[in-house]
Scaffold this active site. Structure first.
Site, PDB file in Angstrom:
ATOM      1  CB  SER A  16      -0.942  -0.003   1.210  1.00 37.15           C
ATOM      2  OG  SER A  16      -0.216  -0.140   2.419  1.00 37.15           O
ATOM      3  CD1 TRP A  17       5.310   3.913   3.316  1.00 29.66           C
ATOM      4  CD2 TRP A  17       3.624   5.134   2.557  1.00 29.66           C
ATOM      5  NE1 TRP A  17       5.592   5.236   3.591  1.00 29.66           N
ATOM      6  CE2 TRP A  17       4.567   6.011   3.136  1.00 29.66           C
ATOM      7  CE3 TRP A  17       2.459   5.687   2.002  1.00 29.66           C
ATOM      8  CZ2 TRP A  17       4.400   7.397   3.178  1.00 29.66           C
ATOM      9  CZ3 TRP A  17       2.290   7.075   2.037  1.00 29.66           C
ATOM     10  CH2 TRP A  17       3.246   7.909   2.620  1.00 29.66           C
ATOM     11  N   GLY A  38       7.002  10.073   8.720  1.00 26.62           N
ATOM     12  CA  GLY A  38       6.014  11.055   9.153  1.00 26.62           C
ATOM     13  C   GLY A  38       4.613  10.488   9.128  1.00 26.62           C
ATOM     14  CE  LYS A  41       4.775   4.536  12.500  1.00 26.72           C
ATOM     15  NZ  LYS A  41       3.687   4.000  11.674  1.00 26.72           N
TER      16      LYS A  41
END
Length: 341
Positions: free
Chosen positions: A15-16, A139, A194
């Site tokens: 997907s990315w 990000g 994260k």
């Protein structure tokens, strides 16, 4: 300003990878996307849609896709690697002998090298040598929203300022802001941690612990990022920016996050194997939690939330027991006086 004659090779048709390939292709760059799955790559090339990861979203007609790595890389001005962290080392080794002279290497992979716990820029530098420009793209950014053209801001950190600017310029556009920096350690740390912390907030939300708990976990999770950053040479401002706080907030609150969804499932009582099977994509936090705690142990610091996530993922404790342990910890000053010095 971006040079539209630059050919860009994107390695990784998830997907990315697809989203970033579509982004730079829309900005006029000749772009070739490489993937291993022949059926999916063929669908992207013929129908201009990624039916598995971004179904129903049109990709630029100019975007090409292939399983031929040599064809993908040939003539590229620079190469963007977008594969899971467990495939990063192998991918860098594959592209190294094919890389055109002068072509820099960027990546949007988040995590550490499995087993060694090394930062990805260390892996790339060891394989590629001292002279190849390197950059990391990171990000708060969900692939679906980027592909739909929704407003997004990311940052590109590199050890070569000119190359980081080239990458940022190629991505920057009317709805996509790309900033630059030179703290690769901090940028990669934020992108990795994260994912672990998103599991914690997902578990809390799955257990219906409320918004106060979510906010507390995000804030104390940022504290853990800053604590580790302070001992490994990352700059605190990097972790307070898009690479750290920005990505942390998005991943901990947005249900498009695979790591948050994993936490939600665990908090609702699902098993780890069932949750991963249901998500159907790589969930980086499972591997990354081990590597984060390896870093913490090497430097002698406590990361209680990250450690609780690691223990839950390994089946050592239940989410309920992990919560109980966190709430029973001895109280301390919110921030040590030495954290920002």
């Amino acid at each position: 300003m971006s040079d539209p004659t630059q050919k860009i090779a994107v390695l990784g048709a998830g997907s990315w990878g697809t989203a970033l390939a579509a982004l730079v292709a829309r900005h006029g760059h000749p772009t070739v996307l490489w993937g291993r799955d022949a059926a999916m790559v063929d669908a992207i090339d013929r129908t201009h849609e990624n039916p598995r990861y971004l179904p129903g979203i049109a990709l630029p007609d100019s975007l090409r896709a292939t399983t031929d790595l040599q064809q993908t890389i040939a003539g590229a001005s620079w190469i963007l690697v977008v594969v899971p962290s467990h495939a990063f080392t192998e991918t860098i080794k594959l592209l190294a002998p094919l890389r055109p002279a002068g072509a820099g290497i960027a990546w949007a992979t988040k995590g550490f090298e499995p087993g060694s716990g090394r930062f990805l820029h260390e892996v790339a530098r060891d394989i590629l040598g001292p002279s190849v420009p390197l950059a990391v793209v990171t990000g708060p950014s969900f692939a679906k929203e980027v592909t739909l053209g929704l407003p997004t801001a990311i940052t590109v950190h590199g050890d070569d300022a000119a190359f980081a600017q080239v990458v940022a310029d190629a991505m920057h556009g009317p709805t996509f802001r790309a900033y630059t920096g030179d703290d690769m350690v901090g940028a990669e740390l934020g992108g990795a941690m994260k994912n672990v912390l998103a599991v914690a907030t997902g578990v809390a939300d799955g257990m219906q612990l409320g918004l106060n708990a979510r906010a507390g976990l995000i804030t104390r999770g940022l504290n853990e990022m800053l604590r580790l950053a302070a001992v490994i040479g990352a700059r605190p401002e990097t972790l307070m920016g898009l690479a750290g706080l920005g990505d942390l907030v998005l991943t901990c609150t947005g249900d498009l996050s695979r790591n948050r969804r994993l936490g939600l499932a665990l908090g609702r009582g699902q098993s780890l194997s069932d949750a991963i099977r249901e998500i159907g994509q790589v969930v980086e936090s499972v591997q990354t939690a081990d590597e984060v705690m390896r870093q913490a142990e090497q430097h002698g610091i406590e990361l209680p939330i990250s450690n609780a996530v690691r223990a839950v993922l390994h089946g050592e404790i239940t989410p309920e027991a992990g919560l109980k342990e966190l709430l029973a910890r001895e109280r301390k000053p919110e921030y040590p006086q030495t954290l920002f010095t």
